[in-house]
Design an enzyme around this catalytic site. Sequence first.
Site, PDB file in Angstrom:
ATOM      1  N   SER A 181       1.793  -4.490  -3.361  1.00  0.00           N
ATOM      2  CA  SER A 181       0.519  -4.312  -3.339  1.00  0.00           C
ATOM      3  C   SER A 181      -0.068  -5.587  -2.835  1.00  0.00           C
ATOM      4  O   SER A 181      -1.445  -5.648  -2.523  1.00  0.00           O
ATOM      5  CB  SER A 181      -0.069  -3.918  -4.514  1.00  0.00           C
ATOM      6  OG  SER A 181       0.441  -5.000  -5.791  1.00  0.00           O
ATOM      7  N   HIS A 209       1.286   2.458  -4.106  1.00  0.00           N
ATOM      8  CA  HIS A 209       0.570   2.422  -2.769  1.00  0.00           C
ATOM      9  C   HIS A 209       1.432   2.820  -1.689  1.00  0.00           C
ATOM     10  O   HIS A 209       0.989   2.703  -0.349  1.00  0.00           O
ATOM     11  CB  HIS A 209       0.498   0.661  -2.397  1.00  0.00           C
ATOM     12  CG  HIS A 209      -0.334  -0.132  -3.606  1.00  0.00           C
ATOM     13  ND1 HIS A 209      -1.791  -0.058  -3.158  1.00  0.00           N
ATOM     14  CD2 HIS A 209      -0.344  -0.650  -4.581  1.00  0.00           C
ATOM     15  CE1 HIS A 209      -2.351  -0.665  -4.314  1.00  0.00           C
ATOM     16  NE2 HIS A 209      -1.489  -1.058  -5.166  1.00  0.00           N
ATOM     17  N   LYS A 240      -5.499   5.937  -6.237  1.00  0.00           N
ATOM     18  CA  LYS A 240      -5.584   5.512  -4.937  1.00  0.00           C
ATOM     19  C   LYS A 240      -5.758   6.665  -3.984  1.00  0.00           C
ATOM     20  O   LYS A 240      -6.819   7.090  -3.709  1.00  0.00           O
ATOM     21  CB  LYS A 240      -4.284   4.801  -4.708  1.00  0.00           C
ATOM     22  CG  LYS A 240      -4.344   3.498  -5.473  1.00  0.00           C
ATOM     23  CD  LYS A 240      -2.894   2.719  -5.437  1.00  0.00           C
ATOM     24  CE  LYS A 240      -3.232   1.379  -6.343  1.00  0.00           C
ATOM     25  NZ  LYS A 240      -3.230   1.838  -7.838  1.00  0.00           N
TER      26      LYS A 240
END
Length: 400
Positions: A181, A209, A240
């Site tokens: 990240s 991610h 996300k």
Amino acid sequence: MDLFTKCDYNRLKVIHEMDVYPYFHVLESRQAPVVKMEGRRVIMLGSNNYLGFTEDEDVIKAGHAALDKYGTGVSGSRFLNGTLDLHLELEKALSEFTGYEDAMTCSTGFQTNLSIISAIVGRDDYMLNDKENHASIYDACRLSLGTMLRYKHSDMADLERQLQSIPEDAGKLIITDGVFSMRGDICKLPEIVELAKKYKARVMVDDAHGFGVLGPGGRGTAAYFGLTDEVDITMLTFSKSLASIGGCMLTKHQVCEYLRHVSRPFIFSASITPSSAATALASLRKLEADPERPARLMQAANFFREQLRKREVPIIDAPTPIVPIFTYKTLDTLFFGKKMFEKGVYVNPIIAPACVEGECLLRTTMMATHTEPILEEAANIIAKVLRDGAPDFGFDLTER
């Protein structure tokens, strides 16, 4: 010593005194490429809303519909009264989309790692952590009864040395972020899988991610390498790419069933709210219907990298939507982050302990909905702030 003595936090005092405090800015609009923060127009380059679904009207309608049908919450854990048919539908959809046998949802991504690692790793087992893994993984390892070993970031020789030091008959779990990240680089999953086979270890990928970003149709890091069948556990977050809140473990049905009955963070936490589950599911359906959306995200990221390069802004070059900018010193990083916000661009200042001292960053993240004019405007502002430089503070924060 009184417990509250530590709360007299000198480092925080210095940051405020130097007028470089860049955190807790107040958002007054939807998470979008351009937002309203504290009364001003700001280009948002600090959000993990990778696919832009937080402002999608269909996703928002799904959240409203769930509120109308189920109310605001479940008031209990999944283990008892807190399982909705909506939770089961979401788990089924996630497992089918990713190609895993089963899925288990948790209330947050952080809690997902706690739920998995604390339950699956026992007293005589070992966990092997990439040094740049997410903080939630490290906290989960501390909660487990096993022994944690760390290997240098993406250093496969060091990982093998650690594996060689473990008793052959001990349980072993190699844990890695899919996309790291802070720097935006991708783990060396093929090599990790080979080492896992050689030393009879299991593999867990934190794909917070990577999901919605990498692989065919955004199916994640394991799919990106064609290794879904070789990765024993994948975790992902809904905050996300899926524009909601919550997390999920993807693995074999047997493992899910075990954790549903023994994982303390899972059993003793209230389940995901109906609206959160509904918006995550609606975002997933949107991704299924638009498999090229992750490609548009990468187009935006590649365009932005090129804009920064043209302006001689020092960046870490990685094939993901995370575009980190080198700033090195702590006070400089905080100053630049604050100054960019004042000029109309929000970025995330990354300082220790989120990175190594002396390697501070401004982390920018792209959305599939960013347009080229917006990104070009942001690049101009960032370049000018960096060219103007930071004042000579006479010291760095590490000295105070």
